[in-house]
Design a protein around this motif. Structure first.
Motif, PDB file in Angstrom:
ATOM      1  N   ILE A  61       0.844  -1.199   0.000  1.00  0.00           N
ATOM      2  CA  ILE A  61       0.000   0.000   0.000  1.00  0.00           C
ATOM      3  C   ILE A  61       0.879   1.248   0.000  1.00  0.00           C
ATOM      4  O   ILE A  61       0.662   2.184  -0.774  1.00  0.00           O
ATOM      5  CB  ILE A  61      -0.959   0.003   1.206  1.00  0.00           C
ATOM      6  N   ALA A  62       1.881   1.277   0.884  1.00  0.00           N
ATOM      7  CA  ALA A  62       2.782   2.432   0.961  1.00  0.00           C
ATOM      8  C   ALA A  62       3.516   2.645  -0.360  1.00  0.00           C
ATOM      9  O   ALA A  62       3.651   3.778  -0.829  1.00  0.00           O
ATOM     10  CB  ALA A  62       3.773   2.256   2.110  1.00  0.00           C
ATOM     11  N   LEU A  77       9.073  13.239   0.724  1.00  0.00           N
ATOM     12  CA  LEU A  77      10.167  13.788   1.521  1.00  0.00           C
ATOM     13  C   LEU A  77      10.840  12.684   2.318  1.00  0.00           C
ATOM     14  O   LEU A  77      12.001  12.800   2.693  1.00  0.00           O
ATOM     15  CB  LEU A  77       9.640  14.872   2.468  1.00  0.00           C
ATOM     16  N   GLY A  78      10.097  11.626   2.578  1.00  0.00           N
ATOM     17  CA  GLY A  78      10.645  10.495   3.297  1.00  0.00           C
ATOM     18  C   GLY A  78       9.648   9.361   3.390  1.00  0.00           C
ATOM     19  O   GLY A  78       8.442   9.578   3.333  1.00  0.00           O
ATOM     20  N   VAL A  79      10.186   8.151   3.526  1.00  0.00           N
ATOM     21  CA  VAL A  79       9.373   6.959   3.750  1.00  0.00           C
ATOM     22  C   VAL A  79      10.061   6.197   4.876  1.00  0.00           C
ATOM     23  O   VAL A  79      11.246   5.883   4.779  1.00  0.00           O
ATOM     24  CB  VAL A  79       9.267   6.083   2.482  1.00  0.00           C
ATOM     25  N   GLU A  80       9.327   5.939   5.936  1.00  0.00           N
ATOM     26  CA  GLU A  80       9.898   5.260   7.110  1.00  0.00           C
ATOM     27  C   GLU A  80       9.118   3.995   7.437  1.00  0.00           C
ATOM     28  O   GLU A  80       7.904   3.964   7.270  1.00  0.00           O
ATOM     29  CB  GLU A  80       9.842   6.196   8.334  1.00  0.00           C
ATOM     30  N   TRP A  87       4.174  -0.339  10.420  1.00  0.00           N
ATOM     31  CA  TRP A  87       3.698   1.034  10.325  1.00  0.00           C
ATOM     32  C   TRP A  87       4.630   1.735   9.346  1.00  0.00           C
ATOM     33  O   TRP A  87       5.807   1.949   9.633  1.00  0.00           O
ATOM     34  CB  TRP A  87       3.762   1.697  11.688  1.00  0.00           C
ATOM     35  N   VAL A  88       4.111   2.065   8.186  1.00  0.00           N
ATOM     36  CA  VAL A  88       4.905   2.773   7.188  1.00  0.00           C
ATOM     37  C   VAL A  88       4.350   4.184   7.070  1.00  0.00           C
ATOM     38  O   VAL A  88       3.149   4.382   6.893  1.00  0.00           O
ATOM     39  CB  VAL A  88       4.892   2.063   5.812  1.00  0.00           C
ATOM     40  N   LEU A  89       5.240   5.159   7.204  1.00  0.00           N
ATOM     41  CA  LEU A  89       4.883   6.564   7.099  1.00  0.00           C
ATOM     42  C   LEU A  89       5.427   7.088   5.774  1.00  0.00           C
ATOM     43  O   LEU A  89       6.597   6.896   5.472  1.00  0.00           O
ATOM     44  CB  LEU A  89       5.479   7.345   8.263  1.00  0.00           C
ATOM     45  N   VAL A  90       4.567   7.724   4.999  1.00  0.00           N
ATOM     46  CA  VAL A  90       4.970   8.347   3.737  1.00  0.00           C
ATOM     47  C   VAL A  90       4.719   9.845   3.884  1.00  0.00           C
ATOM     48  O   VAL A  90       3.578  10.283   4.008  1.00  0.00           O
ATOM     49  CB  VAL A  90       4.181   7.790   2.529  1.00  0.00           C
ATOM     50  N   ASP A  91       5.813  10.617   3.901  1.00  0.00           N
ATOM     51  CA  ASP A  91       5.723  12.072   4.070  1.00  0.00           C
ATOM     52  C   ASP A  91       5.711  12.723   2.695  1.00  0.00           C
ATOM     53  O   ASP A  91       6.702  12.703   1.976  1.00  0.00           O
ATOM     54  CB  ASP A  91       6.911  12.566   4.890  1.00  0.00           C
ATOM     55  N   LEU A  92       4.557  13.298   2.355  1.00  0.00           N
ATOM     56  CA  LEU A  92       4.401  13.970   1.063  1.00  0.00           C
ATOM     57  C   LEU A  92       4.311  15.483   1.232  1.00  0.00           C
ATOM     58  O   LEU A  92       3.800  16.182   0.362  1.00  0.00           O
ATOM     59  CB  LEU A  92       3.155  13.434   0.349  1.00  0.00           C
ATOM     60  N   GLY A  93       4.792  15.988   2.354  1.00  0.00           N
ATOM     61  CA  GLY A  93       4.760  17.421   2.609  1.00  0.00           C
ATOM     62  C   GLY A  93       3.444  17.830   3.241  1.00  0.00           C
ATOM     63  O   GLY A  93       3.258  17.680   4.441  1.00  0.00           O
ATOM     64  N   ASP A  94       2.507  18.308   2.431  1.00  0.00           N
ATOM     65  CA  ASP A  94       1.203  18.741   2.944  1.00  0.00           C
ATOM     66  C   ASP A  94       0.350  17.574   3.425  1.00  0.00           C
ATOM     67  O   ASP A  94      -0.575  17.755   4.204  1.00  0.00           O
ATOM     68  CB  ASP A  94       0.425  19.507   1.871  1.00  0.00           C
ATOM     69  N   VAL A  95       0.635  16.385   2.918  1.00  0.00           N
ATOM     70  CA  VAL A  95      -0.123  15.191   3.281  1.00  0.00           C
ATOM     71  C   VAL A  95       0.856  14.150   3.825  1.00  0.00           C
ATOM     72  O   VAL A  95       1.858  13.844   3.178  1.00  0.00           O
ATOM     73  CB  VAL A  95      -0.884  14.610   2.063  1.00  0.00           C
TER      74      VAL A  95
END
Length: 129
Positions: A61-62, A77-80, A87-95
């Motif tokens: 999904i990520a 900006l980052g994927v952790e 738990w995968v975090l996808v940093d897209l700035g505003d979202v």
């Protein structure tokens, strides 16, 4: 084709949000929830939280979110958290997109964390009226 012609115009927050939702729905993410955090934090305007059924599903999904964002002209900006895929975090700035296993999502309770003030305001309005 010139390098300028190959570039896509970066998506605005509303368009980016739709690309994220499309990516989540494409891979059958569960319990998709959007939380508007404008005015609560400066890190983003919107948090999107979704669940996957397994570590492999969470990672897929990520990856799909990243793929759809790139198509929209937004580089993450980052994927952790991809290695563990709980738990995968996808940093897209505003979202910012959080894709989690259900047990991890329940344990950390991001929805409760980011909406606690909203609920208090609603309860105060009911009690006052």
């Amino acid at each position: 084709m010139s390098p300028t012609a190959q570039r896509t115009k970066p998506a605005n927050a509303k368009t980016l949000r739709q690309h994220v939702i499309d990516a989540l729905e494409e891979l059958k993410a569960k319990d998709i929830r959007e939380i508007d955090v404008r005015g609560k934090t400066s890190i983003a305007d919107l948090l999107v939280i979704a669940s996957g059924t397994s570590g492999r599903h969470v990672k897929s999904i990520a990856d799909e979110v990243v793929k759809f964002a790139k198509k929209a002209g937004v580089m993450p900006l980052g994927v952790e958290g991809e290695r563990e895929a709980e738990w995968v975090l996808v940093d897209l700035g505003d979202v910012i997109v959080h894709v989690m296993l259900p047990r991890i999502r329940e344990f950390y309770g991001l929805e409760r964390l980011w909406t606690v003030g909203d609920r208090d305001t609603d309860a105060e309005a009911v009690n006052a009226g």
